[in-house]
Design an enzyme around this catalytic site. Structure first.
Site, PDB file in Angstrom:
ATOM      1  N   GLU B  67       0.823  -1.213   0.000  1.00  0.00           N
ATOM      2  CA  GLU B  67       0.000   0.000   0.000  1.00  0.00           C
ATOM      3  C   GLU B  67       0.858   1.265   0.000  1.00  0.00           C
ATOM      4  OE1 GLU B  67      -0.477  -2.594   1.962  1.00  0.00           O
ATOM      5  OE2 GLU B  67      -2.545  -3.281   1.703  1.00  0.00           O
ATOM      6  N   GLN B 130      -9.378  -6.431  11.489  1.00  0.00           N
ATOM      7  CA  GLN B 130      -8.846  -5.382  10.612  1.00  0.00           C
ATOM      8  C   GLN B 130      -9.549  -4.041  10.813  1.00  0.00           C
ATOM      9  OE1 GLN B 130      -8.602  -7.023   6.562  1.00  0.00           O
ATOM     10  NE2 GLN B 130      -6.531  -7.740   7.010  1.00  0.00           N
ATOM     11  N   LYS B 179     -17.705  -1.011   4.902  1.00  0.00           N
ATOM     12  CA  LYS B 179     -18.126  -1.984   3.883  1.00  0.00           C
ATOM     13  C   LYS B 179     -19.620  -1.894   3.600  1.00  0.00           C
ATOM     14  CE  LYS B 179     -17.269  -6.808   2.639  1.00  0.00           C
ATOM     15  NZ  LYS B 179     -16.639  -8.071   3.094  1.00  0.00           N
TER      16      LYS B 179
END
Lengths: 80, 574
Positions: B67, B130, B179
């Site tokens: 990343e 996460q 999400k």
């Protein structure tokens, strides 16, 4: 002692953002007053500050200039 | 790219709401509608809906191998093209790996929008898998950041994110996307979110008049310009100002290219590793016109001793820079394209200009180092002379970074990409990938990108060789290998009594073999008589290439202003 009146838009993390800039630019919060403002679009914060040791010469104008750059901060005034 | 497709798949109006449109689709359509045709990222759990929307979209996603690499590539793309860079990561470690790139964009004022996945809103605050408080983590390294708490907020937040990243002093903006927001139906009408054009601001004529008066009275003025010139797309305005005023000029690391190197009175970079001529001129000047720069500590040396006899005119888009390090006599905030022409009056400095030209000649670089080992400054100078003006040169951080600034020539600031404010080792290779992709999207498709790196820096993001190979980008890595962390070693030699603590890298990998493992051709050169042929081979090879150059472990960067010294007290080779 340094007293600042900060007016800001009441959005996510606005108090965190203000306090972070105050700390990072070398000032220490001695007092903080924020009236209850449930549902209000704005937030008023009264800050009482002193200089951290490493910022003993930093003009308050410099702190004000950094605070006003925050996207949600509308106005910063120094009180005598 | 495996998941790229063509624009024909979308409606004429990519923002038109339609049944079944999800938050993730909306994000991609906003990117497309803004002309953002390339984004950089790495997929993962919470961001999967966005990657599903990218599949079959006109937006090309470049899969980097870390990343941080994605973030730096987006910065390279933005700096080389003048567009907004976009990077994508998943929640938790994916997002935290972006933090260094956000800080990089913050300190170098690069327009960057980071889109990070987040756990569903129902799981926020539960220490879910996460989950990390990315909004909180981003506060000190972004211009602004958002956590989208429901899909209705999405249109306004995305509009603000891109507007903030590009307005005023550009910078990074983070949008954290839970999400469930990405999966929710998005029924809003995005076409109503257009932002009104900014109204032109009247010039402060009193201040302009004061500045003009200072310039018209200055017999020893110096123009000191920085990265803000390129960011404001004000190179032509700066050159017009310099020509009209007739004053000598110096540039910061990020300003290099803003003044053409062959301009009369141009003295090169100032500061810690600046030219002797630039530093002496600034120390002697009676007026310093600072344009898009900020009196950085690497520029000023001991602040109280910097340009001690100078009045100061400071021009910047960000008024918080006025007086932060040096109190100006006149400060003007605004668009440099408007301010600079308004101040362009002749300065009575012909004699001073001649003196500066004489200093430039007296302290010109020399490349006649004895011996058969490769002298890195000479190699870089030779390379620079063989490159087209449109070539982008990126670099990492350390001795090689300063040699690039000193010994390579740039005619545009967007062609020299160096990590200025943050000084990030590992910047160069991914930035080169982003720059190469930005130039492929423009008419100048044949532009080369050179990444000058060191054996310490290259290992910080070496995995991105894989990205360069997969896309077959014309990224040529010139790896200057002294088996040391050279700049730290130099300071240890000079200021820490030669105690070389943890700076010996004699166990480096076999770099050509490593490049070849990634499928990239490479060669090593050890002697200076090999330099010319090696450069030609590198430039004539299609796609990526690695030229591994062995250099002297004890070579130093000169001149050097020691810490705490005034800029006229430069150390030379000792």
């Amino acid at each position: 002692m340094i007293k600042l009146d900060v007016m800001a838009i009441n959005r996510q993390a606005v108090i965190e953002r203000i306090l972070r800039v105050v700390r990072h630019r070398g000032f220490h919060v001695c007092g903080l007053n924020m009236p209850t403002n449930t549902g209000s679009a704005d937030v008023q914060v009264e800050l009482t500050l002193e200089r951290a040791g490493y910022a003993c010469k930093t003009p308050v104008d410099q702190l004000v200039a950094q605070l006003i750059k925050l996207v949600d901060v509308v106005q910063v005034e120094q009180r005598s | 790219m495996e998941n790229s497709s063509t624009a024909e798949n979308l409606d004429d109006n990519p923002l038109s709401a339609e049944p079944g449109l999800k938050g993730a689709d909306y994000v991609v359509r906003v990117l497309a509608s803004r002309g953002i045709n390339t984004v950089f990222g790495y997929p993962g759990g919470a961001i999967m809906p966005l990657y599903d929307a990218l599949y079959n979209s006109p937006v090309e996603h470049v899969l980097c191998r870390h990343e941080q690499g994605a973030g730096m590539a987006a910065i390279g793309f933005a700096r080389a093209s003048g567009k907004t860079g976009v990077c994508i990561a998943t929640s938790g470690p994916g997002a935290t790996n972006l933090v260094t790139a956000l800080a990089e964009a913050m300190l170098d004022s690069v327009p960057l929008v980071a889109l990070t996945g987040q756990v569903p809103t129902t799981a926020l605050g539960t220490d879910a898998f996460q989950e990390v408080d990315m909004l909180g983590m981003s506060l000190s390294v972004t211009k602004h950041s958002f956590l989208v708490s429901n899909v209705e907020e999405l249109p306004e937040i995305l509009e603000q994110a891109f507007q903030l990243a590009n307005s005023g002093r550009p910078g990074p903006v983070l949008v954290d996307l839970p999400k469930d927001v990405l999966l929710a139906s998005c029924a809003s009408d995005p076409s109503s979110n257009a932002v009104a054009d900014t109204q032109p601001v009247a010039l402060p004529w009193n201040l302009c008049e004061q500045a003009r008066e200072l310039i018209s009275q200055a017999s020893r003025p110096v123009l000191y310009a920085g990265g803000g010139v390129g960011m404001a797309n004000a190179v032509e305005a700066l050159r017009f100002f310099q020509q009209k005023t007739g004053m000598p000029s110096v540039l910061t690391l990020k300003g290099l290219g803003a003044i053409a190197p062959d301009t009369t009175g141009y003295l090169g970079m100032l500061g810690m590793h600046g030219t002797r001529a630039a530093n002496l001129a600034v120390q002697q000047c009676d007026l310093l016109v600072c344009v898009g720069a900020r009196f950085d500590d690497r520029v000023t040396g001991r602040l109280e001793g910097f340009a001690p006899d100078a009045r100061v005119i400071h021009l910047d888009i960000d008024p918080s820079e006025f007086g932060k390090r040096r109190q100006p006599d006149v400060a003007l905030s605004g668009d440099l394209n408007i301010l600079l022409p308004a101040l362009a009056v002749k300065a009575p400095c012909e004699e001073w200009l001649k003196n500066c030209e004489a200093m430039r000649y007296e302290f010109r670089w020399r490349y006649d180092a004895p011996g058969e080992t490769i002298y890195a400054p000479a190699l870089l100078n030779t390379l620079s002379q063989q490159l087209p003006d449109s070539t982008v040169v990126t670099c990492d951080v350390g001795q090689h970074q300063m040699w690039v600034a000193q010994h390579m020539s740039f005619t545009r600031p967007e062609n020299h990409l160096s990590s200025g404010g943050l000084g990030t080792m590992g910047f160069g290779l991914p930035a080169a990938i982003g720059a190469a992709l930005s130039r492929q999207k423009q008419p100048r498709q044949d532009d080369l990108v050179i990444c000058v790196s060191g054996d310490g820096s290259i290992m910080m993001n070496i995995q991105e060789l894989s990205t360069a190979r997969r896309l077959n980008l014309p990224v040529k890595v010139v790896l200057l290998d002294n088996e040391r962390l050279g700049m730290v070693r130099q300071w240890q030699s000079l200021f820490f009594e030669g105690r070389h603590s943890e700076t010996v890298l004699s166990d480096n990998p076999d770099f050509p073999a490593l490049a070849q493992a990634f499928g990239i051709p490479a060669q090593t050169i050890l002697h200076r008589h090999e330099v010319d042929d090696a450069i030609q081979t590198m430039l004539n090879t299609d796609g990526p290439y690695l030229l591994h150059v062995a250099i002297d472990a004890e070579e130093n960067v000169w001149p050097l202003v020691p810490p705490g010294a005034d800029n006229h007290n430069m150390l030379e080779d000792i």
